[in-house]
Design a protein around this motif. Sequence first.
Motif, PDB file in Angstrom:
ATOM      1  N   LEU A 127       0.844  -1.187   0.000  1.00 54.92           N
ATOM      2  CA  LEU A 127       0.000   0.000   0.000  1.00 54.92           C
ATOM      3  C   LEU A 127       0.887   1.248   0.000  1.00 54.92           C
ATOM      4  N   SER A 128       0.584   2.189  -0.882  1.00 52.00           N
ATOM      5  CA  SER A 128       1.406   3.401  -0.982  1.00 52.00           C
ATOM      6  C   SER A 128       1.244   4.265   0.266  1.00 52.00           C
ATOM      7  N   PRO A 129       2.251   5.095   0.588  1.00 51.19           N
ATOM      8  CA  PRO A 129       2.141   5.997   1.752  1.00 51.19           C
ATOM      9  C   PRO A 129       0.910   6.902   1.684  1.00 51.19           C
ATOM     10  N   ALA A 130       0.599   7.400   0.493  1.00 50.09           N
ATOM     11  CA  ALA A 130      -0.564   8.280   0.352  1.00 50.09           C
ATOM     12  C   ALA A 130      -1.865   7.525   0.645  1.00 50.09           C
ATOM     13  N   ASP A 131      -1.978   6.302   0.108  1.00 50.59           N
ATOM     14  CA  ASP A 131      -3.172   5.501   0.355  1.00 50.59           C
ATOM     15  C   ASP A 131      -3.257   5.097   1.830  1.00 50.59           C
ATOM     16  N   TYR A 132      -2.103   4.819   2.423  1.00 44.99           N
ATOM     17  CA  TYR A 132      -2.065   4.456   3.844  1.00 44.99           C
ATOM     18  C   TYR A 132      -2.616   5.613   4.690  1.00 44.99           C
ATOM     19  N   SER A 133      -2.162   6.813   4.425  1.00 42.81           N
ATOM     20  CA  SER A 133      -2.629   7.980   5.176  1.00 42.81           C
ATOM     21  C   SER A 133      -4.119   8.207   4.969  1.00 42.81           C
ATOM     22  N   SER A 134      -4.582   7.973   3.740  1.00 38.67           N
ATOM     23  CA  SER A 134      -6.016   8.117   3.461  1.00 38.67           C
ATOM     24  C   SER A 134      -6.827   7.107   4.266  1.00 38.67           C
ATOM     25  N   LEU A 135      -6.324   5.873   4.353  1.00 43.32           N
ATOM     26  CA  LEU A 135      -7.014   4.843   5.131  1.00 43.32           C
ATOM     27  C   LEU A 135      -7.040   5.196   6.616  1.00 43.32           C
ATOM     28  N   VAL A 136      -5.940   5.738   7.115  1.00 41.52           N
ATOM     29  CA  VAL A 136      -5.892   6.157   8.515  1.00 41.52           C
ATOM     30  C   VAL A 136      -6.993   7.176   8.799  1.00 41.52           C
ATOM     31  N   ASP A 137      -7.119   8.165   7.920  1.00 40.62           N
ATOM     32  CA  ASP A 137      -8.133   9.207   8.102  1.00 40.62           C
ATOM     33  C   ASP A 137      -9.546   8.614   8.108  1.00 40.62           C
ATOM     34  N   LYS A 138      -9.805   7.717   7.182  1.00 43.61           N
ATOM     35  CA  LYS A 138     -11.163   7.178   7.058  1.00 43.61           C
ATOM     36  C   LYS A 138     -11.500   6.204   8.176  1.00 43.61           C
ATOM     37  N   LEU A 139     -10.526   5.399   8.596  1.00 43.43           N
ATOM     38  CA  LEU A 139     -10.784   4.496   9.717  1.00 43.43           C
ATOM     39  C   LEU A 139     -11.024   5.284  10.997  1.00 43.43           C
ATOM     40  N   SER A 140     -10.294   6.346  11.193  1.00 39.99           N
ATOM     41  CA  SER A 140     -10.532   7.206  12.350  1.00 39.99           C
ATOM     42  C   SER A 140     -11.930   7.812  12.276  1.00 39.99           C
ATOM     43  N   HIS A 141     -12.319   8.215  11.071  1.00 41.16           N
ATOM     44  CA  HIS A 141     -13.636   8.814  10.848  1.00 41.16           C
ATOM     45  C   HIS A 141     -14.756   7.838  11.200  1.00 41.16           C
ATOM     46  N   PHE A 142     -14.580   6.555  10.849  1.00 40.94           N
ATOM     47  CA  PHE A 142     -15.647   5.570  11.045  1.00 40.94           C
ATOM     48  C   PHE A 142     -15.594   4.847  12.399  1.00 40.94           C
ATOM     49  N   THR A 143     -14.518   5.024  13.167  1.00 40.91           N
ATOM     50  CA  THR A 143     -14.417   4.330  14.456  1.00 40.91           C
ATOM     51  C   THR A 143     -14.421   5.247  15.666  1.00 40.91           C
ATOM     52  N   GLY A 144     -14.131   6.528  15.449  1.00 41.78           N
ATOM     53  CA  GLY A 144     -14.014   7.427  16.585  1.00 41.78           C
ATOM     54  C   GLY A 144     -12.687   7.316  17.306  1.00 41.78           C
ATOM     55  N   LEU A 145     -11.769   6.497  16.785  1.00 43.07           N
ATOM     56  CA  LEU A 145     -10.441   6.351  17.377  1.00 43.07           C
ATOM     57  C   LEU A 145      -9.485   7.372  16.745  1.00 43.07           C
ATOM     58  N   SER A 146      -8.443   7.718  17.481  1.00 43.85           N
ATOM     59  CA  SER A 146      -7.519   8.733  16.978  1.00 43.85           C
ATOM     60  C   SER A 146      -6.716   8.192  15.791  1.00 43.85           C
ATOM     61  N   LYS A 147      -6.259   9.114  14.959  1.00 43.49           N
ATOM     62  CA  LYS A 147      -5.426   8.725  13.822  1.00 43.49           C
ATOM     63  C   LYS A 147      -4.120   8.087  14.303  1.00 43.49           C
ATOM     64  N   GLU A 148      -3.575   8.626  15.377  1.00 40.55           N
ATOM     65  CA  GLU A 148      -2.341   8.063  15.926  1.00 40.55           C
ATOM     66  C   GLU A 148      -2.547   6.605  16.332  1.00 40.55           C
ATOM     67  N   TYR A 149      -3.696   6.323  16.954  1.00 36.60           N
ATOM     68  CA  TYR A 149      -3.952   4.944  17.390  1.00 36.60           C
ATOM     69  C   TYR A 149      -4.150   4.024  16.190  1.00 36.60           C
ATOM     70  N   ILE A 150      -4.842   4.496  15.166  1.00 33.73           N
ATOM     71  CA  ILE A 150      -5.043   3.695  13.958  1.00 33.73           C
ATOM     72  C   ILE A 150      -3.690   3.330  13.347  1.00 33.73           C
ATOM     73  N   ARG A 151      -2.757   4.275  13.323  1.00 32.87           N
ATOM     74  CA  ARG A 151      -1.422   3.984  12.802  1.00 32.87           C
ATOM     75  C   ARG A 151      -0.716   2.950  13.673  1.00 32.87           C
ATOM     76  N   GLN A 152      -0.874   3.051  14.980  1.00 32.20           N
ATOM     77  CA  GLN A 152      -0.223   2.102  15.892  1.00 32.20           C
ATOM     78  C   GLN A 152      -0.707   0.678  15.663  1.00 32.20           C
ATOM     79  N   THR A 153      -1.941   0.524  15.200  1.00 34.21           N
ATOM     80  CA  THR A 153      -2.487  -0.808  14.950  1.00 34.21           C
ATOM     81  C   THR A 153      -2.227  -1.281  13.521  1.00 34.21           C
ATOM     82  N   ASN A 154      -1.569  -0.462  12.726  1.00 38.79           N
ATOM     83  CA  ASN A 154      -1.314  -0.792  11.322  1.00 38.79           C
ATOM     84  C   ASN A 154      -2.615  -1.064  10.568  1.00 38.79           C
ATOM     85  N   LEU A 155      -3.602  -0.217  10.808  1.00 40.11           N
ATOM     86  CA  LEU A 155      -4.911  -0.273  10.132  1.00 40.11           C
ATOM     87  C   LEU A 155      -5.754  -1.465  10.571  1.00 40.11           C
TER      88      LEU A 155
END
Length: 543
Positions: free
Chosen positions: A330-358
């Motif tokens: 997965l490209s860095p740009a797509d990875y960052s986009s996924l982080v934003d959207k997963l945070s949006h749909f879970t209520g979890l912080s972007k930092e935490y989403i990154r810590q879990t590797n999506l």
Amino acid sequence: MKYAKQLSILFLIAGCTATSFAQRGNRGGAPAEPPAAAGAPGAAPKAEIKPLPLDPTGYIISNSPNIPKPVVTKHTAVIMGKVINYTATAGYLQLVTEDGKPKANVFFVAYTKDGVTDLTKRPMTYTFNGGPGSSSVWLHMGLLGPKRVLMSDEGMVQPPPYKYINNDYSWLDKTDIVFIDPVTTGYSRAVTNESDKQFHGYEEDLKSVGDAIRLYATKYDRWQSPKFLCGESYGTTRAAGLSEYLQSTYKFYLNGVILISSILNMQTARFDVGNDYPYPLFLPTYTATAWYHKKLSPDLQQLPLKKVLAQVEVFALGEYNTALMKGSELSPADYSSLVDKLSHFTGLSKEYIRQTNLRVEIQKFDKELRRSEGLTVGRLDSRYTGRDYNDAGTGPEFDPANDGTISGPYSAAINHYARAELKFKNDLPYEILGGRVNPWNYNNVQNKYLNVAESLRQAMAINPYLHVWVACGYYDLATPYFAAEYTFSHMGMRPEQRKHVNFTYYESGHMVYGHKPSLIKMKTDADAMYDMVMNEVNHGISK
């Protein structure tokens, strides 16, 4: 019927057998599968069989080869405003070898409507819960039976010592019901000199529960009644397996299978390294939970739950699924986009989403969503919250929806009810939900995940009149609704079989009926199902 949308790209992950968090013994979730070499049935002890005594009233007090006759009592209930007179029968079905050697005593409670003269017109529903290791108390005193545990309308526990009340929404007006406790649950036990282990496994369980069902139908002359199975959680795994087992072994054909909080494919719920199936399939329930706890962004929070879920389902099956398929490519740009959207749909912080590797595992989500407030959310019902010893760690120390809510009231209810109203006096402990069945034997699926969906498909293929009802709670983090949809959309059913599957949804958790509005809606849906099937039984199908 609502089916999951077809995946744009199928998962290509090889299955592997592994253990998981579900081994903690929660009632609602399906069990973890042990390593392939584990769980072989143990050898029976060599102690001499000595019949154990009965108490002065004639009721069994231990796991004896000598059992008394079932206890029969008469009762009256009011269901949906109508008076129903019925007979309760509580006792044992003794499993024996063909040469008459007792193997186990399976406890059952049956409710039959009085005044029925034609049993071919009266359905019989065989009912059990899951675990494995769970008794049938939950469906017995929460949904189908004539009494139910008193909870708040939202399903919150009342102060001890707890109460039960008349169940105005019992299914007894539509069907006779028998509740079955598998061996080592409830009052069911292997007899003296027999090992429990011979009953503790997927195939072993099908044989013992299947034999108990056959035995009841034979003893009480119900072979010509319309026949249904009703299971919850691992009980849905059992019900799907039994649909094929009863049909092929005893030619015992069913009219309906009712799956409450369904899990047929274990791979959909195993957060194992290398298995990415659960992450998109659990995501909509994460979103529902965050919505309930008001942790989503305002644009989602202001929408009705179903509209929010419609959005996240598209994301889960499309962009998120594709990203997981790409893995480290997965490209860095797509990875960052996924982080934003997963945070949006879970209520979890972007930092935490990154810590879990999506990849947010269920226990991590339960701990993290409200960590800043010192609260955890429930697994069986994510509406519930609990408070741990501290706010560190990666998962809750207990499930507030199980240990902190339901176990006490249901235990108190069945232990009093069995003696006081069913007049079944037994000094054995009633095993509500125990770890006595561990390890559960999965030797039939070494090096892969258990998937009983094919057993159900085969039963439906051979029996064209078999109907399936799948009831799902939006806040169920043990057996998520989206995973159930995925399983059914990948069973390879023919169009005529798909028409016989119906999904219904409730704003509740794993024990859907714990939420009173959902209990009432389930009663309406159950009535519709029984009426539809009985119309088919009485009038046939025009071609």
